[in-house]
Design a protein around this motif. Structure first.
Motif, short mmCIF file in Angstrom:
data_model
loop_
_atom_site.label_atom_id
_atom_site.label_comp_id
_atom_site.label_asym_id
_atom_site.label_seq_id
_atom_site.Cartn_x
_atom_site.Cartn_y
_atom_site.Cartn_z
N PHE A 6 0.83 -1.20 0.00
CA PHE A 6 0.00 0.00 0.00
C PHE A 6 0.87 1.26 0.00
O PHE A 6 0.66 2.18 -0.80
N ASN A 9 2.69 1.65 -3.32
CA ASN A 9 1.77 2.08 -4.37
C ASN A 9 1.45 3.57 -4.25
O ASN A 9 1.42 4.29 -5.27
N PHE A 58 -7.10 -1.57 -11.33
CA PHE A 58 -6.88 -1.34 -9.90
C PHE A 58 -7.57 -0.11 -9.34
O PHE A 58 -7.98 -0.10 -8.18
N TRP A 59 -7.78 0.94 -10.13
CA TRP A 59 -8.32 2.17 -9.57
C TRP A 59 -9.84 2.29 -9.71
O TRP A 59 -10.44 3.20 -9.14
N ASN A 61 -12.33 0.49 -8.44
CA ASN A 61 -13.02 0.36 -7.15
C ASN A 61 -12.18 0.90 -6.00
O ASN A 61 -12.46 0.59 -4.84
N ASP A 62 -11.17 1.68 -6.32
CA ASP A 62 -10.26 2.20 -5.29
C ASP A 62 -9.99 3.67 -5.59
O ASP A 62 -8.95 4.02 -6.12
N TYR A 63 -10.98 4.51 -5.25
CA TYR A 63 -10.95 5.90 -5.68
C TYR A 63 -9.81 6.71 -5.06
O TYR A 63 -9.50 7.81 -5.52
N HIS A 64 -9.15 6.19 -4.01
CA HIS A 64 -8.09 6.97 -3.36
C HIS A 64 -6.95 7.27 -4.33
O HIS A 64 -6.25 8.27 -4.19
N THR A 65 -6.76 6.40 -5.34
CA THR A 65 -5.68 6.62 -6.31
C THR A 65 -5.92 7.92 -7.09
O THR A 65 -4.99 8.71 -7.30
#
Length: 204
Positions: A6, A9, A58-59, A61-65
């Motif tokens: 984490f 990344n 990868f991004w 469903n992972d909006y923090h990126t």
């Protein structure tokens, strides 16, 4: 290991996002352009990697990126007034992002059960394709195609991770760190000492 992945990344995303924003500054884009270039650079290579591997991007469903890329872009937008045009900040940010994404790309491919050659290629794709997209958009010669060693650094870094992970008893986290370190050190030497691979003489 999950914490290390984490953190790595996030660091890689920030580094590449900053490099994208610095390209936007060089071309005098507005703040929307900064965010766009940062996002393209930060997620471009990983998006193509995941598409090729036929796994969820990868991004999605992972909006923090996207948030990390956007915040990095805005910070860079205001910070660039303190950065000289002659500064190598772009090269160093790009080098760090390349090194970290090299190891992350290879690690993800191996975790999905890919063999070593495919994992190495996925490491290189993760590290290089985002920067290529970034530079092509603004009609620059991509960094990977300039004289200094770039793709070779990524290739050796990905190979280091894959070999250590597969053939030695070292922990996966150590293999990840070593892979990224090898890629970064080689790229750093290329930047500071103008190292390059022998060029072809061209057609006669």
């Amino acid at each position: 290991m999950l914490t290390l992945l984490f953190i790595t990344n996030i660091a890689a995303t920030i580094a590449f996002a900053i490099s994208g924003a610095l390209v936007a500054a060089r071309h005098r884009l507005d703040w929307v352009g900064f965010v766009f270039m940062a996002c393209i650079t930060g997620i471009g290579g990983g998006t193509l990697r995941d598409t090729i591997l036929d796994v969820p991007v990868f991004w999605i469903n992972d909006y923090h990126t996207i948030i990390v890329c956007s915040v990095s872009a805005i910070v860079t937008y205001f910070a660039t007034q303190h950065i000289s045009k002659r500064s190598k900040a772009l090269l160093w940010a790009d080098a760090l992002g390349m090194a970290l994404f090299t190891a992350l790309g290879a690690q993800k491919a191996m975790a999905l059960g890919m063999n070593i050659p495919v994992s190495i290629i996925m490491g290189v794709f993760s590290a290089c394709l985002g920067g290529i997209i970034r530079d092509v958009i603004v009609n620059d010669v991509p960094v990977v195609f300039r004289r200094e060693i770039y793709i070779t650094a990524s290739l050796l870094g990905a190979s280091t991770y894959c070999v250590l992970h597969t053939y030695t008893p070292v922990a996966e986290g150590i293999a990840l760190i070593m892979g990224g370190t090898v890629a970064f050190v080689i790229r750093a030497l290329a930047i500071t000492r103008n190292l390059s691979m022998p060029a072809h003489e061209g057609l006669q």
